[in-house]
Structures are given as C-alpha cells and as structure tokens.
Design an enzyme around this catalytic site. Structure first.
Site, PDB file in Angstrom:
ATOM      1  CG  HIS A 127      -1.536   1.374   1.490  1.00 52.28           C
ATOM      2  ND1 HIS A 127      -1.197   2.174   2.566  1.00 52.28           N
ATOM      3  CD2 HIS A 127      -2.472   2.060   0.776  1.00 52.28           C
ATOM      4  CE1 HIS A 127      -1.901   3.291   2.510  1.00 52.28           C
ATOM      5  NE2 HIS A 127      -2.676   3.248   1.439  1.00 52.28           N
ATOM      6  CB  SER A 128       0.908   4.274   0.324  1.00 51.51           C
ATOM      7  OG  SER A 128       1.329   5.612   0.228  1.00 51.51           O
ATOM      8  CG  LEU A 129       7.129   3.518   1.472  1.00 50.35           C
ATOM      9  CD1 LEU A 129       8.059   4.173   0.462  1.00 50.35           C
ATOM     10  CD2 LEU A 129       7.566   3.832   2.899  1.00 50.35           C
TER      11      LEU A 129
END
Length: 350
Positions: A127-129
């Site tokens: 998720h994300s990073l």
C-alpha cells in the site's frame, strides 16, 4: 481507563498452544514474528497457513503492518500472508543513528527476509510506499516475483522540481536525527489527539474509528507526561529522501516486468506526483503484460483499512486465486525461531 483496557475491546489477545495470536475473525489468525537483519530485526504478522511460503506485504509511509488487520481476514485463508513493519516503523528496529531512510533500505529488507526464510521467489502486496517499494523490486528482479498487488500506489514517485527541495530535505533529516542521537522523547498527546493526528493527513484518509489499528504498533506511554503517549516511529522518516529513480529510467525498466500485476487506485486519493507519470507507466504495463489489471475503487488513500470489505478485498482475492500458481510448499514455511511467543501489549503501546 488504562491504555490497554481502552483498546482491548478492539484487539483481543487469546492464548493458543505455544504462541500468542490475535484473533480478528473466525477465518484467520496471525503469529507475531521477528526476522533478524544486520541492524536488528524486522517484525511482522504472519497470517494464515505457516507451512508454506506466504505473500509478503508492505505498508505505507509512517504506517505499520497493522494497517492490513481489516483486509487480511477477508482474503483467502488457504494462502499465507506475511505483513511486516518496514525499518523504523512499528516494532521493527530503527536504522543506526546518522543514517537516512531511502528506498534502498526497504528493497534490502525484502532481500534479507527472502534469504533468512529460504524463499526462491516472492509474491508481493503493498500500500502506498509499500506499493512503490514492491513495484520497484519487481522492476529490478522481474524473474523473481510471482505476482504483484498494489493498493493506491505503484511506480516509485518522482518529485516535482521545487526551490530548495534538497536543502529542506537535509535540514529535516538533521533536525530529526538529533531526537534519535540525543534519545529525546518526541511530543506527547492524548489517545484522542493521536487518533486525530493519524486521521488528518491526505484529506482524512484514515477514518477516526479505525485509527487504533495503526496506533497499536506505533505509540508508547510518555515518561514525562503521565496519561499521554508519543509516536515511536523513527522521526527521521519525516525527512524527504534525496535519491529518486527518474521517470525515464522507470519507463525503460518497466518493460522488463512480466509477472501478473494488480493496481487499485482510490478515487478519493491524490497522486502524490504529476499524475501523467503514473498513467505513462500504466500504458507501458498494459502493452507489455498480458495479466495486468487496473481498477478504480471508491474510497480514500487508506481504503484497505477504512472499508476493505466494500470491493477491494474481493478484487484482490479474485486476482490472487487466479495467479497463485507457484508451488509454495517446498521448505519455505515459518521458522520456529522467528515466532514471538508473547506480545507485551502494554510495552508495545496498546
């Protein structure tokens, strides 16, 4: 009410033979694990079957593996999932004083986990990073990844060119390094204040009523202000990184990617860079990968934590079921020496 009791209604700990597991649904439980790395240990939660190689899962910036607590029980419980805390996050060890956090350390973490557990390959979810790290790993090791799942993020970000960006990045790193070197306690807050702090970024991406899932591995009681708590994530994480991969190199390298890829983009989320960069890479993936899947989903940046049951979990579950074709059963299960027999909930914040 004590910190433990105030959150115990959300996170119940039960005793099971030889280990502590947190039971979040009638479908799945996890084991707390600690994997040795050169600078200390990487902590995480191993969900589901432990006799075979799990899918490795990476969280977002300044989050921790608790951000997947609501998604994991909704996925196929015949598959294992190892959600880890990245260095400096959650319960995982910080990097030595004076060392900045870059994507290199996160990529190395995947390698160290693979090597210690004897994995010949890896399946990744982020998720994300965590998506950017997983995507980058797949770019540079295209023959070693079974499949890739990216939640509201994918390609590594390319920052906009702004005045004094590098100056601000270095100053922020040095300022937050002083807290680490001098072992000073960060600012402290009440539990409710901390929930609001977690909720505010990215236009309220984390709902207030699920903020405790991120707090469990991320706060500790203040030694100087009774009744208040501070964030335990490494303050150096706040500093912007110096090193980035250029858009040109990303576009060149993604042509080597070959494994099935799933990307979910939350409609209520930002792009965090020029969105043209994101869609340029998607266009290359669509042309070069037969099993590429892209979905817009309702929700904010942290949709996987706020409301995974709405549509995200079923989309991911279908993708995994379709592409989980590699034999995971050969000498790639959990090692007993990494299982944390007891979780000290009070010491570990909640």
């Amino acid at each position: 009410m004590s910190l433990y009791r105030s959150v115990s209604k959300f996170c119940l700990t039960i005793r099971q033979p030889n280990n502590y597991c947190r039971n979040l649904s009638n479908k799945n439980t996890f084991k707390e694990v600690a994997i040795p790395v050169p600078w200390g240990e990487i902590r995480g939660k191993w969900w589901g079957p432990t006799e075979s190689r799990p899918i490795l899962i990476l969280h977002g910036w300044q989050d921790n593996c608790g951000s997947f607590d609501r998604l994991m029980p909704l996925l196929n419980n015949e598959v294992g999932y190892l959600a880890i805390d990245l260095p400096g996050h959650g319960y995982s060890s910080r990097l030595p004083a004076g060392i900045p956090y870059t994507i290199t350390e996160y990529l190395s973490t995947i390698k160290y986990v693979e090597k210690y557990l004897g994995w010949p390959r890896v399946a990744l979810m982020g998720h994300s990073l965590g998506s950017a790290v997983s995507f980058t790993y797949t770019m540079i090791y295209p023959d070693k990844v079974d499949f890739l799942v990216c939640i509201d993020g994918a390609k590594p970000l390319v920052p906009k060119v702004t005045k004094n960006r590098l100056t601000r990045a270095l100053d922020a790193f040095l300022k937050n390094s002083d807290l680490v070197i001098e072992n000073r306690e960060p600012p402290s807050y009440t539990i409710e204040e901390m929930k609001r702090i977690i909720h505010q970024p990215n236009d309220g991406a984390v709902d207030i009523d699920v903020a405790h899932y991120l707090m469990e591995r991320n706060i500790a009681p203040s030694k100087t202000q009774p009744g208040k708590y501070y964030f335990t994530r490494d303050p150096r994480l706040k500093a912007e990184a110096f090193t980035y991969i250029t858009q040109e190199e990303i576009l060149y390298t993604v042509r080597n990617m070959k494994c099935p890829i799933f990307v979910a983009k939350a409609k209520g989320s930002h792009y965090f860079e020029q969105k043209e960069n994101f869609y340029e890479v998607l266009d290359v993936l669509k042309k070069n990968i037969a099993d590429f899947e892209f979905n817009y989903i309702e929700g904010t940046h942290n949709v996987h934590l706020n409301n995974p049951e709405a549509e995200l979990s079923s989309l991911i579950d279908t993708f995994i079921s379709k592409h989980n074709l590699i034999d995971r059963s050969v000498s790639t299960g959990i090692k007993e020496d990494i299982v944390v027999e007891e979780i000290d909930l009070l010491r570990n914040k909640i």
